[in-house]
Enzyme design. Sequence first.
Site, short mmCIF file in Angstrom:
data_model
loop_
_atom_site.label_atom_id
_atom_site.label_comp_id
_atom_site.label_asym_id
_atom_site.label_seq_id
_atom_site.Cartn_x
_atom_site.Cartn_y
_atom_site.Cartn_z
N CYS A 1 34.57 34.60 4.86
CA CYS A 1 34.64 33.64 5.96
C CYS A 1 33.21 33.39 6.40
O CYS A 1 32.45 34.35 6.60
CB CYS A 1 35.47 34.21 7.11
SG CYS A 1 35.41 33.22 8.63
N THR A 2 32.82 32.13 6.51
CA THR A 2 31.42 31.84 6.81
C THR A 2 30.99 32.38 8.17
O THR A 2 29.81 32.69 8.38
CB THR A 2 31.15 30.32 6.73
OG1 THR A 2 32.12 29.61 7.53
CG2 THR A 2 31.21 29.83 5.30
N HIS A 3 31.92 32.51 9.10
CA HIS A 3 31.57 33.08 10.40
C HIS A 3 31.00 34.48 10.26
O HIS A 3 30.11 34.89 11.02
CB HIS A 3 32.82 33.15 11.31
CG HIS A 3 33.21 31.84 11.92
ND1 HIS A 3 33.86 30.85 11.21
CD2 HIS A 3 33.05 31.36 13.18
CE1 HIS A 3 34.09 29.82 12.01
NE2 HIS A 3 33.61 30.10 13.21
N ASP B 1 33.07 22.59 9.15
CA ASP B 1 33.75 23.88 9.21
C ASP B 1 34.71 23.84 10.40
O ASP B 1 34.65 22.93 11.24
CB ASP B 1 32.72 25.00 9.39
CG ASP B 1 33.35 26.39 9.49
OD1 ASP B 1 34.38 26.63 8.83
OD2 ASP B 1 32.83 27.23 10.23
N SER B 2 35.56 24.83 10.49
CA SER B 2 36.44 24.94 11.65
C SER B 2 35.64 25.14 12.93
O SER B 2 36.15 24.90 14.02
CB SER B 2 37.42 26.10 11.46
OG SER B 2 36.71 27.32 11.36
N TYR C 1 41.13 28.11 12.19
CA TYR C 1 42.00 27.73 11.08
C TYR C 1 42.72 28.93 10.48
O TYR C 1 43.75 28.78 9.83
CB TYR C 1 41.18 27.09 9.95
CG TYR C 1 40.67 25.68 10.20
CD1 TYR C 1 41.01 24.95 11.33
CD2 TYR C 1 39.84 25.08 9.26
CE1 TYR C 1 40.55 23.67 11.52
CE2 TYR C 1 39.37 23.79 9.43
CZ TYR C 1 39.71 23.09 10.57
OH TYR C 1 39.24 21.81 10.75
N CYS D 1 33.93 26.21 4.73
CA CYS D 1 35.01 27.03 5.29
C CYS D 1 35.91 27.47 4.15
O CYS D 1 36.46 26.63 3.42
CB CYS D 1 35.82 26.20 6.31
SG CYS D 1 37.27 27.04 6.97
N ASN D 2 36.03 28.78 3.97
CA ASN D 2 36.86 29.31 2.90
C ASN D 2 38.32 28.88 3.06
O ASN D 2 38.98 28.47 2.10
CB ASN D 2 36.78 30.84 2.87
CG ASN D 2 35.46 31.36 2.37
OD1 ASN D 2 35.30 31.68 1.20
ND2 ASN D 2 34.48 31.45 3.26
N THR D 3 38.84 28.99 4.28
CA THR D 3 40.24 28.66 4.53
C THR D 3 40.53 27.20 4.22
O THR D 3 41.53 26.86 3.59
CB THR D 3 40.62 28.99 5.98
OG1 THR D 3 40.36 30.37 6.24
CG2 THR D 3 42.08 28.70 6.24
#
Length: 270
Positions: free
Chosen positions: A183-185, A10-11, A42, A73-75
């Site tokens: 967003c996973t965050h 992930d970012s 990102y 990461c979706n982005t």
Amino acid sequence: MHSRFIGIFDSGVGGLAVYRAARELLPHSAFVYVADSGFAPYGDREPRYIANRVIEITDALVKSGAQALVIACNTATVTTVSELRAKHALPIIGIEPAIKPATALSTRGKIVVLTTQRTAESDAVARLCQRYGSNSHIVLQACPGLADYVEAGEVDSIEVNEMLKQYLAPAIAIAADVIVLGCTHFTFLTAQIQRLVGPDVTIIEPSIAVAQQLARQLVLTSPDLSHEACATETFYTTALASNTVSTVMSKLLERPIDVLTANHLGLECR
């Protein structure tokens, strides 16, 4: 050096939500997690910048022995997953905003997707909305700065609460009955979001679904990766301050996590 493992990246630390779900579902597998913290976020970067980062990390993981990859990461998924699948033959599982299940669950047809600016503007998300949202009112709510708080381990501060109030205002205004965490965050803010929107709003967080897809792919391609003898976990970051990342990961996963700098994988750290 690693031998055969499942790579997740992930970012930053947001993908730990996916890692946690995968670890619970596949407790005897070997995992390597990479947080690209040194080059995050990102969400407001140009697509080519994101693609270059994702390709570099993917190449390093494959070279080190990854037998399957999860883009947590979706982005990164909406900008790069097609390019990665064209380049590598191993299973690559991505994550996109769960718009299809949201439209199925919503009784009012009013849905808000909390996401990054880049994901909200992506063609991939536009296609999802067009394909599944013709009978729904879908609001794509970009949340600049929110992931940064999670990246710093600040998930319950006054500042985060105020930012959430701002970004959730459209959901409250249209009386949305489903909120998608794009967003996973944001997974680590689920309790705060639920408190602000109330118990009658359904929050969709796709980490378990991604882990289930990973498990299905492994049955088809690498069933031996679930053997008990392989059970290990290793965490890397591209941030030079790996101790800081370790502290944040330990807080989010609620257990001690040791984090190594990703130069061990041949990745630049800063």
